[in-house]
Design a protein around this motif. Structure first.
Motif, PDB file in Angstrom:
ATOM      1  N   UNK A   1       0.853  -1.191   0.000  1.00  0.00           N
ATOM      2  CA  UNK A   1       0.000   0.000   0.000  1.00  0.00           C
ATOM      3  C   UNK A   1       0.886   1.237   0.000  1.00  0.00           C
ATOM      4  N   UNK A   2       0.564   2.178  -0.851  1.00  0.00           N
ATOM      5  CA  UNK A   2       1.424   3.344  -0.984  1.00  0.00           C
ATOM      6  C   UNK A   2       0.576   4.570  -1.293  1.00  0.00           C
ATOM      7  N   UNK A   3       1.189   5.558  -1.919  1.00  0.00           N
ATOM      8  CA  UNK A   3       0.474   6.770  -2.305  1.00  0.00           C
ATOM      9  C   UNK A   3       0.293   6.776  -3.815  1.00  0.00           C
ATOM     10  N   UNK A   4      -0.631   7.586  -4.295  1.00  0.00           N
ATOM     11  CA  UNK A   4      -0.843   7.719  -5.724  1.00  0.00           C
ATOM     12  C   UNK A   4       0.398   8.298  -6.390  1.00  0.00           C
ATOM     13  N   UNK A   5       0.608   7.925  -7.644  1.00  0.00           N
ATOM     14  CA  UNK A   5       1.793   8.388  -8.367  1.00  0.00           C
ATOM     15  C   UNK A   5       1.873   9.911  -8.406  1.00  0.00           C
ATOM     16  N   UNK A   6       0.759  10.578  -8.681  1.00  0.00           N
ATOM     17  CA  UNK A   6       0.782  12.039  -8.764  1.00  0.00           C
ATOM     18  C   UNK A   6       1.060  12.664  -7.399  1.00  0.00           C
TER      19      UNK A   6
END
Length: 237
Positions: free
Chosen positions: A168-173
């Motif tokens: 789980x991570x953050x959105x690319x933008x």
């Protein structure tokens, strides 16, 4: 707009990230003026200059005796930790401390995954507080995996040489806007590859990794939440 734009460089030289007969994903500028009101520069949290009295070493919780002797000398009395858990409440924003704490004056082995540490002086006033998260071994689960592996070891149904890990991570933008140095290091020094056409289906890792791994949505699999404890070896994708 954002200061982070100064070190941003696009890896895409097209108006689309994906441009096929069945899929068109536009190459959106992460700093487009249309989102001016939605994003802004954040103030960084400044960490305290006070050296921690407690530290982690594998599953051990240690005390920084040098700091105690130099800063607190005869005032230091003891430390105590309490476990942190949800109890019977599954609300992500609610938690509770275990009622009985563990008092210690030297390094000890921790039996809780998440803990709060407080240290006291001889007047029982708090002189230090901190939180720690541990990765605890699970002997029962390890034995289950070992037993399952031993059954398959001599007569495997298939031989696998690829392991996929979903994180789980953050959105690319958002990564481009808020963690530009991390992204720059990944691309320049670790030869990272941006999966520009990989989009989320819904919240949580499982829902998003299934289409990538199987070509199906999660609801198209012979699986539901009631089978969440069952291994996936029984499914033939």
């Amino acid at each position: 707009m954002l200061k982070t734009r100064e070190i941003y460089s696009s890896t895409v030289r097209s108006h689309f990230l994906v441009d096929t007969e069945v899929c068109h994903i536009p190459n959106v500028d992460p700093f487009d003026l249309s989102i001016n009101t939605l994003v802004n520069d954040k103030n960084f949290i400044k960490c305290s200059n006070v050296t921690s009295l407690s530290f982690q070493d594998d599953q051990g919780l240690g005390l920084n005796i040098c700091v105690i002797n130099t800063k607190y000398k005869i005032q230091f009395f003891y430390c105590e930790y309490h476990g942190i858990n949800r109890g019977n409440n599954m609300d992500d924003n609610k938690y509770q401390y275990t009622p009985n704490g563990t008092i210690f004056k030297k390094d000890i082995v921790v039996t809780e995954q998440f803990i709060r540490v407080k240290c006291y002086d001889k007047s029982h006033s708090v002189i230090y507080s901190n939180y720690h998260a541990f990765i605890l071994q699970q002997p029962t689960r390890l034995q289950q995996l070992k037993t399952r592996f031993s059954k398959e070891e001599n007569k495997p149904r298939e031989t696998l040489n690829v392991v996929m890990i979903g994180v789980d991570s953050v959105l690319r933008l958002n990564l481009i806007r808020n963690m530009p140095k991390t992204r720059d290091y990944l691309l320049r020094h670790l030869d990272a590859i941006e999966l520009q056409g990989y989009n989320k289906e819904a919240d949580n890792n499982f829902i998003n990794i299934v289409p990538k791994a199987t070509g199906c949505f999660a609801e198209e699999l012979p699986w539901n939440e009631q089978k969440s404890e069952e291994p996936f070896e029984e499914f033939f994708f």
